[in-house]
Design an enzyme around this catalytic site. Structure first.
Site, mmCIF file in Angstrom:
data_model
loop_
_atom_site.group_PDB
_atom_site.id
_atom_site.type_symbol
_atom_site.label_atom_id
_atom_site.label_comp_id
_atom_site.label_asym_id
_atom_site.label_seq_id
_atom_site.Cartn_x
_atom_site.Cartn_y
_atom_site.Cartn_z
ATOM 1 N N HIS A 43 0.843 -1.200 0.000
ATOM 2 C CA HIS A 43 0.000 0.000 0.000
ATOM 3 C C HIS A 43 0.868 1.236 0.000
ATOM 4 C CE1 HIS A 43 0.414 1.642 4.170
ATOM 5 N NE2 HIS A 43 0.818 0.423 4.434
ATOM 6 N N CYS A 44 0.302 2.334 -0.527
ATOM 7 C CA CYS A 44 0.944 3.640 -0.417
ATOM 8 C C CYS A 44 0.101 4.472 0.541
ATOM 9 C CB CYS A 44 1.098 4.296 -1.791
ATOM 10 S SG CYS A 44 -0.448 4.516 -2.675
ATOM 11 N N MET A 45 0.054 5.764 0.385
ATOM 12 C CA MET A 45 -0.653 6.599 1.346
ATOM 13 C C MET A 45 -2.168 6.509 1.211
ATOM 14 S SD MET A 45 1.675 10.023 1.588
ATOM 15 C CE MET A 45 0.728 10.651 2.968
ATOM 16 N N THR A 46 -2.650 6.102 0.041
ATOM 17 C CA THR A 46 -4.104 6.074 -0.159
ATOM 18 C C THR A 46 -4.609 4.823 -0.870
ATOM 19 O OG1 THR A 46 -3.805 7.303 -2.232
ATOM 20 C CG2 THR A 46 -4.304 8.599 -0.261
ATOM 21 N N ARG A 47 -3.709 3.940 -1.352
ATOM 22 C CA ARG A 47 -4.148 2.824 -2.186
ATOM 23 C C ARG A 47 -3.629 1.482 -1.688
ATOM 24 N NH1 ARG A 47 -3.753 5.157 -8.362
ATOM 25 N NH2 ARG A 47 -3.774 7.353 -7.826
#
Length: 478
Positions: A43-47
């Site tokens: 995951h990244c910051m939103t996905r």
């Protein structure tokens, strides 16, 4: 990893279940093809980023219907599920999901052939997505200090400034270690050996030796075994060498494993992998990485010299689109490299302008639909616009603007126009920060004029994006 009762079971869950968090997780797993179709999840910051065995099993419509999901992007060889600021909660709940077998078929490898760009973007996103919060936090601290100093709230010579500046600068100096840990997960190699290799690159003893040799008028080089030349460079803040080092480690470790007896692996595999990788990296790979970094910086600076206005326009115009396709993290190493080489960066302000342009277009959609849309839809649109101003644009993009593609184009056009203006008048940053309205104090590090230019850009791009959307975009409220 095996599933636990606490985590999500891979079932053929009905999509009529109530919207509880656990049931939504079950629906998501089923919609991406089931537990057995998942190779890994990052995951990244939103996905949430799913690497799948067979992407054709993904039911995009069902994923989008799950409560809490803002959108779905199929890009970079991944299925990206946009969650927003709660992504870490979803990821932690999914962390017990059983991955597809490690020996998952040559067919899975076959899917990646011929996709150089997608693979490169996937690697960049996978590496920098988890690292961004750390460097953004440190960068924001540096920016706030600059703002407080510039406004005479605090003295630059105070112990307070010295302390906080020292700890924030340390994050960027030791950035190769953060990057190497993240890269180890992407390249599937032991994270702690990767950290050890990065530590070897930044060895204080090697830096001391380089200083001694230079002071004596000698070239800062060593000769290992009398034949292996080691150029003693300072790799503090160097990103590309760290990534290449972990890639080399991922190739050497399997080779070592082939000839080391099982009983000796716990001792000799780390020993040989670390020693051989560190030697190869410091003698050849890391210097080559520095050359590549400098080359990339030269390319960007050359484009800016040839036509700063056109370069700013193109970067601004494409900013919202890169976020949609999840490749916006590809700009992070370029900006970090610019900070290291030139002490400033012209591209990060454009990233901020792109985010504010998205916010402007989203708020324009809210303005046009506020009297006819449902109260729930209106509040979602407004909330997405406010979130974009704060630096998280996915809810606005996937919840609003992808439904009105002309509005997305207006946001891109506004970002392009003010991106061109920003570069032309030399609006810049001196440290990495999140691209939001909260980044404004950081511009004071470049002087009062630089701060005024940043305020002008943020206000101007919001107004232009809002106005273009109101004028040219028709909202269907049916």
């Amino acid at each position: 990893m095996e599933l636990t009762e606490k985590n999500v079971a891979a079932t053929d869950a009905s999509f009529t279940q109530p919207n509880t968090f656990d049931s939504n997780l079950q629906l998501l797993i089923a919609a991406v093809g089931g537990n057995e179709n998942i190779v890994n999840i990052t995951h990244c910051m939103t996905r949430l980023r799913f690497k799948l065995v067979n992407e054709s099993l993904v039911d995009k419509e069902k994923i989008e219907s799950i409560k809490g999901v803002k959108g779905v992007v199929l890009a970079q060889g991944q299925t990206q599920v946009v969650i927003g600021v709660e992504v870490e909660q979803w990821y932690n709940a999914l962390s017990g999901v059983n991955s597809a077998a490690d020996n998952s078929s040559d067919s899975n490898i076959e899917q990646e052939k011929g996709k150089l760009f997608q693979n490169a973007m996937r690697i960049v996103a996978g590496i920098f997505g988890p690292v961004v919060p750390a460097i953004a936090g440190a960068g924001m601290l540096m920016g706030l200090l600059s703002g407080l100093i510039a406004t005479n709230v605090i003295s630059e010579s105070s112990d307070t400034v010295f302390f906080f500046r020292s700890i924030s600068v340390a994050v960027f100096f030791f950035l190769p270690m953060l990057v190497s840990f993240s890269a180890a997960k992407v390249f599937r190699v032991n994270e702690y050996i990767a950290l050890a290799v990065a530590a070897a690159m930044m060895s204080p003893k090697l830096l001391e030796k380089a200083a001694q040799l230079s002071a004596a008028g000698n070239s800062p080089e060593l000769s290992v075994f009398g034949v292996v030349p080691i150029e003693l460079l300072n790799y503090g803040g160097a990103i590309v060498p760290a990534i290449l080092a972990v890639w080399v480690l991922s190739k050497i470790t399997p080779m070592v494993d082939k000839f080391v007896p099982v009983s000796a692996k716990p001792v000799f595999t780390p020993l040989i992998a670390f020693t051989v990788t560190s030697t190869i990296v410091l003698s050849l790979v890391a210097p080559a990485g520095m050359w590549l970094s400098n080359g990339a910086g030269w390319v960007v600076s050359s484009l800016l010299e040839i036509s700063p206005t056109l370069t700013g326009f193109v970067f601004g115009l494409t900013r919202p689109i890169t976020i949609v396709f999840g490749i916006h993290h590809s700009m992070t190493p370029i900006s970090l490299n610019n900070f290291a080489l030139y002490g400033k960066d012209l591209l990060m302000p454009i990233m901020c302008l792109g985010n504010i342009a998205i916010a402007g277009a989203t708020m324009a959609v809210w303005y046009k639909q506020r009297k006819t849309a449902s109260k729930e839809q209106s509040s979602i649109t407004m909330g997405s616009g406010i979130t974009a101003i704060l630096g998280i644009t996915e809810p606005a993009l996937f919840g609003v603007l992808t439904k009105y593609t002309k509005a997305l184009f207006m946001a891109s056009l506004a970002a392009g126009v003010f991106g061109a203006i920003s570069v032309t008048i030399d609006t810049h940053l001196t440290s990495y920060i999140l691209s939001s309205i909260f980044s404004l104090p950081a511009y004071l590090a470049g002087g009062t004029q630089n701060f005024i230019q940043a305020v002008f850009g943020i206000c101007g791009v919001f107004v232009l994006s809002f106005a273009l959307t109101v004028i040219f975009v028709r909202i269907d409220n049916k």
